[in-house]
Design a protein around this motif. Structure first.
Motif, PDB file in Angstrom:
ATOM      1  N   CYS A 119       0.858  -1.186   0.000  1.00  0.00           N
ATOM      2  CA  CYS A 119       0.000   0.000   0.000  1.00  0.00           C
ATOM      3  C   CYS A 119       0.896   1.238   0.000  1.00  0.00           C
ATOM      4  N   ASP A 121       0.304   4.135   0.891  1.00  0.00           N
ATOM      5  CA  ASP A 121       0.053   5.064   1.996  1.00  0.00           C
ATOM      6  C   ASP A 121       0.622   4.589   3.329  1.00  0.00           C
ATOM      7  N   CYS A 122       0.663   3.270   3.566  1.00  0.00           N
ATOM      8  CA  CYS A 122       1.203   2.787   4.843  1.00  0.00           C
ATOM      9  C   CYS A 122       2.505   2.006   4.652  1.00  0.00           C
ATOM     10  N   HIS A 139      -9.695  -0.920   4.314  1.00  0.00           N
ATOM     11  CA  HIS A 139      -8.285  -0.691   4.639  1.00  0.00           C
ATOM     12  C   HIS A 139      -7.994   0.794   4.824  1.00  0.00           C
ATOM     13  N   CYS A 144      -5.206   1.670   7.591  1.00  0.00           N
ATOM     14  CA  CYS A 144      -4.059   2.229   6.881  1.00  0.00           C
ATOM     15  C   CYS A 144      -3.357   3.297   7.731  1.00  0.00           C
TER      16      CYS A 144
END
Ligand SMILES: [Zn+2]
Ligand SMILES: [Zn+2]
Length: 448
Positions: A119, A121-122, A139, A144
């Motif tokens: 991901c 973003d995370c 998520h 997240c």
């Protein structure tokens, strides 16, 4: 504030690293017992060789690897070796939430492809593909953000900076009363002046949750009162312990009386990570009860004295002694008997008493605990974990015990979330909730 202790610099990472490893292993072993996870995460937290870093060319051990504004890295591209290894472990053993949901909807047994998609973003490998990541609306909602926080926190702890927040204050000035309502008021009234961010609070709460949960429970200004979860039986037990603490306070200036005092004995059963905390951390318990001699007994088959420590007894200060017993409490009980509800109290941190595979193992210990008639406090990783344990206790020992503290959230829980490698949707919070019980038919008698 005068003396400060325990500065965690990068060179001391082995201690801290093993501590974190153990805490995660505990969550993992318990789940493994249920057949869900079976990986030891210890290796994730051993320190990287300095030359491992890709940032910078110096191989000096104490150099700063990451700046405060450079803490987010996708695990596969992290400059920290342990973080890259963690990413690989999740890819190998984790699952894709969308795959699992799809198979469940189709009425098939849960199946998943390996989560190779990180991901953006995370930074965690959360799904098998970008498509499945895009389809998983849950998520982004909450998880997240927590994973992003964990990503930055873990990089920060390994960034090489001097972790000033672990410089703890020493003894409390007698004229300042400690406020034990919550972390904020505790840290403020105890003059933890180096904690100036939420991240620092998360780091510190993760280790201080053990001594401070113990101290806050026993202390006369405990947040647990009749209006806040303590039962009338609980008040009786706490009054017994606090009578002894009061005697310690009264005797503080009389040398002879001090010599005759019986110490408070705080037993930590099923001890793992909490036994491996640097011993000086338990001074934060001693500072809350400044006139009481305290002996902390760590007991459990996985109890290992603090790192680099071969002794089974550590004298931390004139009033604080730590003792380590690597065995089951019910097997070692004769080392500690007789017990006295006025001086003895038990803690079990996230014991998993109700976990199907652990339940039978805990029963002989709980039986002995109830016979002592001393107060017992236990914690859980989250609501479900705690309620499972409470239900098991009620089913197995309901007629033999009184509840002292109704199950509730612990104001001194860790502020950090630990995520399961196999399923990032599962998280644990050390000492999230707390409850207390004791063997029945106990009556407080005035001490002559
Ligand atoms: Zn998938
Ligand atoms: Zn994410």
């Amino acid at each position: 504030m005068s003396a400060s202790r325990g500065i965690f610099v990068p060179g001391r990472w082995p201690t801290q690293g093993r501590l974190y490893a153990l805490q995660l292993c505990r969550a993992d072993n318990r789940a493994a017992a249920g057949g869900k996870r079976c990986i030891s995460l210890k290796s994730l937290f051993t320190p990287s060789p300095p030359s491992d870093a890709v940032h910078g060319s110096s191989t000096k051990r104490h150099r700063v690897l990451l700046k405060p504004n450079d803490l987010f890295h996708p695990l596969s591209k992290s400059p920290i070796k342990e973080m890259r290894e963690k990413g690989i472990l999740i890819q190998q053993h984790g699952c894709c939430a969308t795959c699992v949901e799809e198979t469940a909807k189709a009425g098939k047994p849960a199946a998943t492809r390996e989560p190779h998609f990180e991901c953006p973003d995370c930074g965690y490998p959360t799904h098998c593909s970008e498509k499945h990541w895009g389809e998983d609306k849950s998520h982004g909602k909450e998880l997240c953000g927590y994973l992003r926080e964990a990503n930055e926190d873990e990089h920060d702890l390994r960034s090489g900076r001097t972790l000033r927040e672990f410089e703890f204050p020493s003894a409390q000035l007698p004229e300042i009363v400690v406020n034990l309502s919550n972390w904020d008021s505790f840290l403020y009234t105890r003059s933890f002046t180096n904690i100036n961010s939420n991240r620092a609070m998360r780091h510190v709460s993760k280790v201080l949750t053990y001594p401070v949960t113990m101290g806050a429970t026993i202390h006369q200004y405990s947040p647990f009162t009749l209006k806040n979860g303590l039962t009338p039986e609980g008040l009786k037990s706490m009054t017994a312990l606090r009578t002894t603490i009061k005697e310690h306070d009264l005797a503080r200036s009389e040398k002879e009386l001090v010599m005759q005092q019986m110490p408070l004995r705080v037993f930590v059963l099923g001890a793992r990570a909490e036994a491996m905390l640097p011993p000086h951390l338990y001074l934060q318990l001693a500072y809350l009860l400044p006139n009481s001699p305290i002996h902390v007994y760590f007991v459990g088959p996985e109890c290992i004295p603090s790192a680099d420590e071969a002794r089974s007894t550590i004298v931390v200060s004139t009033r604080l002694v730590l003792k380590y017993h690597k065995s089951f409490f019910h097997d070692a009980i004769w080392n500690f008997a007789p017990f006295d509800p006025f001086t003895d109290v038990f803690f079990m941190f996230s014991p998993g008493i109700g976990h199907p595979k652990a339940r039978g193992g805990w029963q002989p210990t709980v039986e002995k605990l109830l016979e002592t008639k001393c107060a017992v406090f236990a914690t859980g990783f989250h609501e479900r974990d705690m309620q499972t344990d409470v239900r098991a206790l009620n089913e197995d020992f309901g007629d033999k015990m009184d509840w002292l503290l109704e199950p509730r959230e612990n104001p001194f829980a860790s502020l950090k979330r630990d995520f399961g490698i196999r399923n990032l949707r599962e998280w644990a919070i050390s000492n999230w909730g707390i409850y207390g019980f004791r063997g029945k038919r106990y009556e407080v008698q005035s001490k002559q």
